[in-house]
Scaffold this active site. Sequence first.
Site, mmCIF file in Angstrom:
data_model
loop_
_atom_site.group_PDB
_atom_site.id
_atom_site.type_symbol
_atom_site.label_atom_id
_atom_site.label_comp_id
_atom_site.label_asym_id
_atom_site.label_seq_id
_atom_site.Cartn_x
_atom_site.Cartn_y
_atom_site.Cartn_z
ATOM 1 N N TYR A 83 36.065 40.585 38.400
ATOM 2 C CA TYR A 83 35.820 40.450 36.954
ATOM 3 C C TYR A 83 35.212 39.083 36.620
ATOM 4 O O TYR A 83 35.825 38.043 36.901
ATOM 5 C CB TYR A 83 37.145 40.639 36.214
ATOM 6 C CG TYR A 83 37.035 40.569 34.711
ATOM 7 C CD1 TYR A 83 36.601 41.658 33.973
ATOM 8 C CD2 TYR A 83 37.383 39.410 34.018
ATOM 9 C CE1 TYR A 83 36.515 41.605 32.582
ATOM 10 C CE2 TYR A 83 37.307 39.344 32.631
ATOM 11 C CZ TYR A 83 36.870 40.439 31.918
ATOM 12 O OH TYR A 83 36.786 40.383 30.555
ATOM 13 N N ASN A 132 37.488 35.291 43.587
ATOM 14 C CA ASN A 132 37.652 35.218 42.130
ATOM 15 C C ASN A 132 39.129 35.227 41.771
ATOM 16 O O ASN A 132 39.503 35.749 40.746
ATOM 17 C CB ASN A 132 36.963 36.451 41.508
ATOM 18 C CG ASN A 132 36.836 36.367 40.007
ATOM 19 O OD1 ASN A 132 36.466 35.330 39.479
ATOM 20 N ND2 ASN A 132 37.159 37.459 39.312
ATOM 21 N N SER A 181 40.562 38.333 41.385
ATOM 22 C CA SER A 181 40.553 39.274 42.488
ATOM 23 C C SER A 181 39.745 38.684 43.641
ATOM 24 O O SER A 181 39.043 37.689 43.479
ATOM 25 C CB SER A 181 39.870 40.586 42.071
ATOM 26 O OG SER A 181 40.516 41.170 40.967
ATOM 27 N N SER A 187 45.360 40.984 40.311
ATOM 28 C CA SER A 187 44.336 40.794 41.334
ATOM 29 C C SER A 187 43.977 42.114 42.004
ATOM 30 O O SER A 187 44.838 42.926 42.307
ATOM 31 C CB SER A 187 44.873 39.805 42.386
ATOM 32 O OG SER A 187 43.832 39.067 42.958
ATOM 33 N N GLY A 188 42.681 42.311 42.211
ATOM 34 C CA GLY A 188 42.214 43.444 42.993
ATOM 35 C C GLY A 188 41.762 42.931 44.341
ATOM 36 O O GLY A 188 40.626 42.507 44.486
#
Lengths: 354, 354, 354, 354
Positions: C129, C201, C236, C274-275
């Site tokens: 993101y 990120n 993420s 978080s991804g």
Amino acid sequence: MRPRARDLGVRIGDDPTGTYNAITDVPGVWVGHRTLIRDEPTVARTGVTMIVPREGAIWTDWAFAGVHIFNGNGEMTGIPWLTESGMLGSPIGITNTYQVGLVRDALEAEAVRLGVRGAFFLPVVAETYDGWLNDIRSFPLTATDVEAALEAASSGPVAEGNVGGGTGMICHEFKGGIGTASRVVETDGGRFTVGTLVQANYGERHELRVDGVPVGRMIDAEHTPLPWPEEGEDGSIIVVVATDAPLLADQCRRLAQRAVVGLARAGGTGSNGSGDIILAFATGNHLPSDVTGIRDLRMLDHDALDPLFGAVADSVEESIVNALCAAEDLTGFEGRTAHALPIEALRQVLEKRS
Amino acid sequence: MRPRARDLGVRIGDDPTGTYNAITDVPGVWVGHRTLIRDEPTVARTGVTMIVPREGAIWTDWAFAGVHIFNGNGEMTGIPWLTESGMLGSPIGITNTYQVGLVRDALEAEAVRLGVRGAFFLPVVAETYDGWLNDIRSFPLTATDVEAALEAASSGPVAEGNVGGGTGMICHEFKGGIGTASRVVETDGGRFTVGTLVQANYGERHELRVDGVPVGRMIDAEHTPLPWPEEGEDGSIIVVVATDAPLLADQCRRLAQRAVVGLARAGGTGSNGSGDIILAFATGNHLPSDVTGIRDLRMLDHDALDPLFGAVADSVEESIVNALCAAEDLTGFEGRTAHALPIEALRQVLEKRS
Amino acid sequence: MRPRARDLGVRIGDDPTGTYNAITDVPGVWVGHRTLIRDEPTVARTGVTMIVPREGAIWTDWAFAGVHIFNGNGEMTGIPWLTESGMLGSPIGITNTYQVGLVRDALEAEAVRLGVRGAFFLPVVAETYDGWLNDIRSFPLTATDVEAALEAASSGPVAEGNVGGGTGMICHEFKGGIGTASRVVETDGGRFTVGTLVQANYGERHELRVDGVPVGRMIDAEHTPLPWPEEGEDGSIIVVVATDAPLLADQCRRLAQRAVVGLARAGGTGSNGSGDIILAFATGNHLPSDVTGIRDLRMLDHDALDPLFGAVADSVEESIVNALCAAEDLTGFEGRTAHALPIEALRQVLEKRS
Amino acid sequence: MRPRARDLGVRIGDDPTGTYNAITDVPGVWVGHRTLIRDEPTVARTGVTMIVPREGAIWTDWAFAGVHIFNGNGEMTGIPWLTESGMLGSPIGITNTYQVGLVRDALEAEAVRLGVRGAFFLPVVAETYDGWLNDIRSFPLTATDVEAALEAASSGPVAEGNVGGGTGMICHEFKGGIGTASRVVETDGGRFTVGTLVQANYGERHELRVDGVPVGRMIDAEHTPLPWPEEGEDGSIIVVVATDAPLLADQCRRLAQRAVVGLARAGGTGSNGSGDIILAFATGNHLPSDVTGIRDLRMLDHDALDPLFGAVADSVEESIVNALCAAEDLTGFEGRTAHALPIEALRQVLEKRS
């Protein structure tokens, strides 16, 4: 108007259906279709179906949900967060294989339009392949079609067959598409509704069974031609299961897995080319997006789930038959035709075996 | 009496510990060891450790729980039902590789003795391999040892190092064994305790780090010999995470996965020969076995979990260091010796880098 | 030109790097970026990065691959078929959260353009993101940008920092973005290269560590301001792991999981927002799409994987530091600025601790 | 001698069976039973069944394998390493719920006796619950019984019904137990055999179907009483699938999942109390334990698997019917009786519907 399975006397399982025998019997669950049937500028036989929980409030009042994959030759976006959090926070889209991305990003745009805040910008969109009847390589859908499907979403009866995402689908080598059904069950924790909706696009003809009767073997291919020269599976099925029971995410996953029972009894074997993906959600708990800290929940005990398991199996099996009953002959891309399941022949076969 | 990591000035993370800096800081969690160190009739350097939630009432007041496997070269019984139901319904045993079955069936017998009814006759027992110091092929443990470990279970300080299931273990090529730690964290849903316990039996020497300092590379192998001629990993780690937060099973799985962070920071890489299995359980919801129908639950929202995630990572890292600090030189099967982490050398290395 | 981690004397692990210390050191792996930095018509600080295996032939010469999810608050399309078949059949895209769909469908269109036949119309695209620096709600990317990234793909050195999908990213509260590294390892089955690429990120400042040194705690926030008023994770990391070793899909999954070790050592804890999704692929076996029947394969035995496991951990850790070293101050949406990791301060901190 | 399903004219699917219509039709696969039926010192109606691949050489010539869990209310040891490595390295035991541990540790002892070296000391043993006919709380099996089952293992016809681990089982509220079947299929990669063996202990009476015919609803409960006062599921099924096709582990998992299709068609719904666990292994690749470095393998392409998927479904369905056909009335613990499926009534029902 073609009959539904029940109109032919088919009774799968012992539980009663909801009012409409549709996924919309689960309170607050809406369904909307956008159907694209046109020959210019390209041959479009496709669409989008939206399942919208909580009368659209799902964006900010999430629902526990779980996914089961019977065979993964398909796509459903949003699985990582569904699996991690166990929560669904968007409408569920179903469309064709090449335009999953368009529908998914259109749901992002919808969230922006609605001013949704928070974690759920990871929408859930699934697909099956309609490239035999639809000129899929022309990418006919636009974001406007997605908005139209959302706008069309409502409670009440659900159109079946050649509609929405199911427009161009083929199932057991008859014309397939959207089908739905529901069950009302008594459990140790109260009475609950289970509704299911399928986008049915899988299966060889000879495998089709209706309540155990090997219908696919008994309907003459000369009378109702295969769409292609000889039998050969190529397709998928997406199943959405909804319930108003207060289930946790793990339990939704368990319900999703029982869809395989209904699919297997109807003749599905999860062939290699099939994307057989099932999403189940439960509205019995409210998960407002603005809660931080502690949530109060209810959970129907695992021991009370068996009636729901049976209801999922039965409702999925009937949803598939409903899709086949509702779908009508459709001619599309390159002049190809998929023939509907012949209702009269089906009626005769079922009577013969009862 | 050897010092614990904190006595050496090690501070991992910013959160305070519980009273005993042990898994028993989570209210109701007991630990019991049965340690077998004897040379006749065979050389036994093994044992059983029991983690007993809810002061023993876990048999009939279940707890949500989840498993994460970092590397699966090991055994933990009970995983299918833990994963399906998300519920723990027995004490958790840890022992040697060859006698997991004995300990597991002994828990079945305990359930029979206690007159436990219902679904949870699927006990949870895990293992690591102690065959270098222990004549594991002589199968020295008996059901009586399992009963003794259960009987020994209590709250308060937890013996570490060469005790219980950890008796014969080797970690980062120093003497390993049982270690424990805890953290108290503030979340948006209130203050909760996280406690962890490890049976540490993994890792090469040069990989060992203490709070980022590459201790394993800085301690002279001549001063403290390797147990074997040259470096080479062969082993596993079992981690048990407990918390009193009201978590669901999915969230326990998320906590379990964060144990990998602590393990990685201490020097673990999940080598092929390693069985790195983590079980997390949460006592914040009571799940009485005699409830049918609806359960009322509380759930700490996912957004509030970050402090718990950090606490698991920190507490697991410190548990491993505690295991190494507590374990003492041990000579066993075929006269082999595993040397303890030299405390003085560790102290000097840490001071040099602070 | 900012230095890379190695230029600052950072040495993570003992293995040598490949020629470029980049994922492109794995023979045939190309990387292409499309970077969008413009203020009209909307403020765009975003882009697309494409990892293209087999010099673009991946569409018809598939590779074994596997996915591991450390925390699932993110999206990667294509997971169901990757998991079911263990095969990767498309370039891998990385972009911003709202436009995953666009990039995914653009890969469908690319397959159509190339005349690709067969099962792999399920492309793999992931996201993080960038809505803090990028006006993500303006959906700035178009299909042309995706084509440009594919066209730009090449071997050799890989641009890092504010490029491609990494353009608008923030990592450990410094400016983040794309980073890469590689390792060459000897195994019992021969010498192989492991390359990794991250779109970083994630993370809070105080958690950042470089080779164990708690750099994030030692760099003054007054000297280098946080992007926002106070610490708080939101982000993420996507990790792509490539190797030329002959691994099966299961083994790719095992490698993917070891990326968590590198991430944990750099300071990642898989926070709730978080991804953290990892994809690993292995080019050591060729899987031509036109083979039916039997394929001949080679498999590096599990016992020989430890050097690869270590290489993944080390290379991911270094990729993250490289992303931070390469990224420069960037001002974007609503005039916000993310400050780069200050190289001089980093150098001093590392020297102090060595 | 009771007839098998084929003797009654039942034909499930179109593929031919192997020589014995048994799992032993897969070359090298042996089956051995140890049956315990005695009334002193306690009422034992239990046993152990051993499936021994590669004529016993499985200890040092491993096979790719995979597990699928339809419902996890059961135990199978060895799952972590099976899942991590995709390799099976021991015979597979099936027994009663309380003595899984005994059988598992007895396989450890067998490995020691045989002087097996290496990683595979993580044996695979599964269970279903026979406590209604067997005094399970008396733990009647001993290690000697496990050795006897191993010793009894051989090729050729397989005893079915009240034998081995199936001795005390109940299925669809008729007497259940062990059943087996096989199929020979043509694929794009050649001709292969699929064999299956079940320990069937699940299901309510009214759910039972034989090739689609709702047999369970058509057999009078007055004529053949339920074992207990009213219908109510309580049980499990363990399924072992074997093939000589050259499959990888992922593909074995795919085959295992198709066992659910056969189970669903026979009337299984994966009820909450059921431990429905499926293990599939493939002997088409040899995996000698002493290989380090590179292994040469063959893989039947995914696209060629559909005939195997169908064969698994059909063979599992027939295995269940065979178990029911073979099992005879049995009276056991506390004088309880489970009645066999009445063959004459079954024959009439099937004839009526054909």
